[in-house]
Design a protein around this motif. Structure first.
Motif, PDB file in Angstrom:
ATOM      1  N   LEU A 132       0.821  -1.213   0.000  1.00 21.01           N
ATOM      2  CA  LEU A 132       0.000   0.000   0.000  1.00 21.01           C
ATOM      3  C   LEU A 132       0.855   1.264   0.000  1.00 21.01           C
ATOM      4  CD1 LEU A 132      -2.768   1.371   0.289  1.00 21.01           C
ATOM      5  CD2 LEU A 132      -2.517   1.110   2.766  1.00 21.01           C
ATOM      6  N   ALA A 133       1.854   1.322   0.827  1.00 21.97           N
ATOM      7  CA  ALA A 133       2.694   2.522   0.927  1.00 21.97           C
ATOM      8  C   ALA A 133       3.431   2.787  -0.377  1.00 21.97           C
ATOM      9  CB  ALA A 133       3.685   2.386   2.075  1.00 21.97           C
ATOM     10  N   VAL A 134       3.872   1.725  -1.044  1.00 20.82           N
ATOM     11  CA  VAL A 134       4.579   1.902  -2.323  1.00 20.82           C
ATOM     12  C   VAL A 134       3.616   2.445  -3.366  1.00 20.82           C
ATOM     13  CG1 VAL A 134       5.845   0.705  -4.144  1.00 20.82           C
ATOM     14  CG2 VAL A 134       6.273   0.126  -1.765  1.00 20.82           C
ATOM     15  N   ALA A 135       2.381   1.935  -3.383  1.00 16.05           N
ATOM     16  CA  ALA A 135       1.377   2.437  -4.323  1.00 16.05           C
ATOM     17  C   ALA A 135       1.095   3.922  -4.060  1.00 16.05           C
ATOM     18  CB  ALA A 135       0.097   1.626  -4.203  1.00 16.05           C
ATOM     19  N   MET A 136       0.998   4.293  -2.797  1.00 18.89           N
ATOM     20  CA  MET A 136       0.764   5.696  -2.458  1.00 18.89           C
ATOM     21  C   MET A 136       1.970   6.560  -2.836  1.00 18.89           C
ATOM     22  SD  MET A 136      -1.206   5.276   1.174  1.00 18.89           S
ATOM     23  CE  MET A 136      -1.556   7.004   1.372  1.00 18.89           C
ATOM     24  N   LEU A 137       3.159   6.031  -2.663  1.00 22.56           N
ATOM     25  CA  LEU A 137       4.367   6.769  -3.034  1.00 22.56           C
ATOM     26  C   LEU A 137       4.409   6.998  -4.544  1.00 22.56           C
ATOM     27  CD1 LEU A 137       7.066   7.990  -2.124  1.00 22.56           C
ATOM     28  CD2 LEU A 137       8.091   5.746  -2.458  1.00 22.56           C
ATOM     29  N   PHE A 138       4.089   5.976  -5.325  1.00 23.45           N
ATOM     30  CA  PHE A 138       4.056   6.130  -6.782  1.00 23.45           C
ATOM     31  C   PHE A 138       3.023   7.168  -7.206  1.00 23.45           C
ATOM     32  CE2 PHE A 138       5.878   1.652  -7.652  1.00 23.45           C
ATOM     33  CZ  PHE A 138       7.172   2.151  -7.615  1.00 23.45           C
ATOM     34  N   SER A 139       1.860   7.169  -6.549  1.00 21.74           N
ATOM     35  CA  SER A 139       0.828   8.147  -6.918  1.00 21.74           C
ATOM     36  C   SER A 139       1.266   9.564  -6.543  1.00 21.74           C
ATOM     37  CB  SER A 139      -0.508   7.797  -6.258  1.00 21.74           C
ATOM     38  OG  SER A 139      -0.402   7.892  -4.860  1.00 21.74           O
ATOM     39  N   ALA A 140       1.961   9.715  -5.440  1.00 20.83           N
ATOM     40  CA  ALA A 140       2.473  11.042  -5.050  1.00 20.83           C
ATOM     41  C   ALA A 140       3.523  11.523  -6.041  1.00 20.83           C
ATOM     42  CB  ALA A 140       3.042  10.993  -3.639  1.00 20.83           C
ATOM     43  N   ILE A 141       4.400  10.620  -6.473  1.00 27.56           N
ATOM     44  CA  ILE A 141       5.430  10.979  -7.460  1.00 27.56           C
ATOM     45  C   ILE A 141       4.775  11.378  -8.779  1.00 27.56           C
ATOM     46  CG2 ILE A 141       7.313  10.069  -8.869  1.00 27.56           C
ATOM     47  CD1 ILE A 141       8.150   8.433  -6.383  1.00 27.56           C
ATOM     48  N   ALA A 142       3.765  10.640  -9.194  1.00 27.44           N
ATOM     49  CA  ALA A 142       3.062  10.973 -10.439  1.00 27.44           C
ATOM     50  C   ALA A 142       2.394  12.345 -10.334  1.00 27.44           C
ATOM     51  CB  ALA A 142       2.029   9.893 -10.761  1.00 27.44           C
ATOM     52  N   GLY A 143       1.798  12.649  -9.196  1.00 26.17           N
ATOM     53  CA  GLY A 143       1.182  13.966  -9.001  1.00 26.17           C
ATOM     54  C   GLY A 143       2.221  15.081  -9.026  1.00 26.17           C
ATOM     55  N   ALA A 144       3.364  14.857  -8.417  1.00 25.22           N
ATOM     56  CA  ALA A 144       4.428  15.865  -8.421  1.00 25.22           C
ATOM     57  C   ALA A 144       4.950  16.100  -9.833  1.00 25.22           C
ATOM     58  CB  ALA A 144       5.560  15.431  -7.493  1.00 25.22           C
ATOM     59  N   LEU A 145       5.087  15.018 -10.624  1.00 27.67           N
ATOM     60  CA  LEU A 145       5.543  15.173 -12.006  1.00 27.67           C
ATOM     61  C   LEU A 145       4.529  15.961 -12.835  1.00 27.67           C
ATOM     62  CD1 LEU A 145       7.112  11.675 -12.755  1.00 27.67           C
ATOM     63  CD2 LEU A 145       8.301  13.863 -12.515  1.00 27.67           C
ATOM     64  N   LEU A 146       3.249  15.710 -12.622  1.00 30.78           N
ATOM     65  CA  LEU A 146       2.214  16.441 -13.339  1.00 30.78           C
ATOM     66  C   LEU A 146       2.280  17.932 -13.003  1.00 30.78           C
ATOM     67  CD1 LEU A 146      -0.256  16.252 -15.224  1.00 30.78           C
ATOM     68  CD2 LEU A 146      -1.646  15.921 -13.172  1.00 30.78           C
ATOM     69  N   VAL A 147       2.411  18.263 -11.741  1.00 39.12           N
ATOM     70  CA  VAL A 147       2.520  19.669 -11.327  1.00 39.12           C
ATOM     71  C   VAL A 147       3.780  20.298 -11.919  1.00 39.12           C
ATOM     72  CG1 VAL A 147       2.901  21.169  -9.326  1.00 39.12           C
ATOM     73  CG2 VAL A 147       1.150  19.407  -9.230  1.00 39.12           C
ATOM     74  N   ALA A 148       4.904  19.567 -11.942  1.00 37.06           N
ATOM     75  CA  ALA A 148       6.157  20.096 -12.492  1.00 37.06           C
ATOM     76  C   ALA A 148       6.025  20.359 -13.990  1.00 37.06           C
ATOM     77  CB  ALA A 148       7.296  19.124 -12.220  1.00 37.06           C
ATOM     78  N   LEU A 149       5.344  19.467 -14.717  1.00 37.70           N
ATOM     79  CA  LEU A 149       5.154  19.681 -16.154  1.00 37.70           C
ATOM     80  C   LEU A 149       4.320  20.931 -16.431  1.00 37.70           C
ATOM     81  CD1 LEU A 149       4.592  16.038 -17.447  1.00 37.70           C
ATOM     82  CD2 LEU A 149       6.517  17.555 -17.952  1.00 37.70           C
ATOM     83  N   VAL A 150       3.216  21.088 -15.726  1.00 37.42           N
ATOM     84  CA  VAL A 150       2.365  22.262 -15.922  1.00 37.42           C
ATOM     85  C   VAL A 150       3.122  23.535 -15.533  1.00 37.42           C
ATOM     86  CG1 VAL A 150       0.243  23.410 -15.153  1.00 37.42           C
ATOM     87  CG2 VAL A 150       0.227  20.968 -15.654  1.00 37.42           C
ATOM     88  N   GLY A 151       3.839  23.496 -14.409  1.00 38.73           N
ATOM     89  CA  GLY A 151       4.618  24.663 -13.971  1.00 38.73           C
ATOM     90  C   GLY A 151       5.729  25.000 -14.955  1.00 38.73           C
ATOM     91  N   GLY A 152       6.409  23.978 -15.474  1.00 38.08           N
ATOM     92  CA  GLY A 152       7.469  24.203 -16.462  1.00 38.08           C
ATOM     93  C   GLY A 152       6.928  24.826 -17.738  1.00 38.08           C
ATOM     94  N   ALA A 153       5.765  24.359 -18.191  1.00 32.84           N
ATOM     95  CA  ALA A 153       5.153  24.930 -19.385  1.00 32.84           C
ATOM     96  C   ALA A 153       4.820  26.404 -19.160  1.00 32.84           C
ATOM     97  CB  ALA A 153       3.900  24.146 -19.759  1.00 32.84           C
ATOM     98  N   ARG A 154       4.315  26.741 -17.995  1.00 34.70           N
ATOM     99  CA  ARG A 154       3.984  28.147 -17.689  1.00 34.70           C
ATOM    100  C   ARG A 154       5.248  29.000 -17.641  1.00 34.70           C
ATOM    101  NH1 ARG A 154       1.083  32.383 -18.495  1.00 34.70           N
ATOM    102  NH2 ARG A 154       0.850  33.717 -16.682  1.00 34.70           N
ATOM    103  N   ILE A 155       6.329  28.491 -17.075  1.00 36.87           N
ATOM    104  CA  ILE A 155       7.587  29.233 -17.021  1.00 36.87           C
ATOM    105  C   ILE A 155       8.108  29.508 -18.430  1.00 36.87           C
ATOM    106  CG2 ILE A 155      10.027  29.045 -16.373  1.00 36.87           C
ATOM    107  CD1 ILE A 155       9.093  27.636 -13.809  1.00 36.87           C
TER     108      ILE A 155
END
Length: 133
Positions: free
Chosen positions: A95-118
């Motif tokens: 369970l913790a690994v699945a939650m960690l992967f989902s958190a990493i995926a969310g962080a990557l999504l935010v980084a992509l959107v933020g990078g595009a705006r920059i």
């Protein structure tokens, strides 16, 4: 030396040896004052040092290590198996690994959107600078 000169010397020596107590003043009766402590001159105030990139990096490394320790504790305490289904795929993992992967995926999504705006803002800034010249 003559006898007369010898007598004068003896008289002057006798006058030197005779100590006539002087009248005591009020200052003579007071106890001695404690020694005055001299303090060194205060140092010039130190200039406040500006943070450097290296110090900022060290702070970031320390914070990252603390986050990693908390993540490891979280993962080790949540080893129950969970089944995960995503885009037609399925699997099971802790369970913790699945939650960690989902958190990493969310962080990557935010980084992509933020990078595009920059990148978008940089292009606008370049256009504005060119039009000013």
């Amino acid at each position: 030396m003559t006898h007369a000169q010898d007598g004068k010397h003896a008289a002057s020596r006798a006058a030197e040896e005779v100590h006539v107590p002087a009248q005591e003043s009020a200052e003579d009766r007071l106890p001695p004052a404690p020694p005055v402590e001299t303090q060194p001159a205060p140092a010039a105030p130190a200039k406040k040092l500006r943070p450097t990139r290296v110090s900022g990096t060290w702070v970031a490394v320390i914070i990252a290590l603390l986050v990693l320790v908390f993540l490891l504790v979280f993962i080790l305490q949540n080893l129950d198996t969970a089944s995960v289904h995503f885009l037609g795929m399925s699997g099971s993992l802790p369970l913790a690994v699945a939650m960690l992967f989902s958190a990493i995926a969310g962080a990557l999504l935010v980084a992509l959107v933020g990078g595009a705006r920059i990148l978008q803002l940089r292009k606008e800034t370049k256009k504005a600078r060119r039009s000013v010249r």
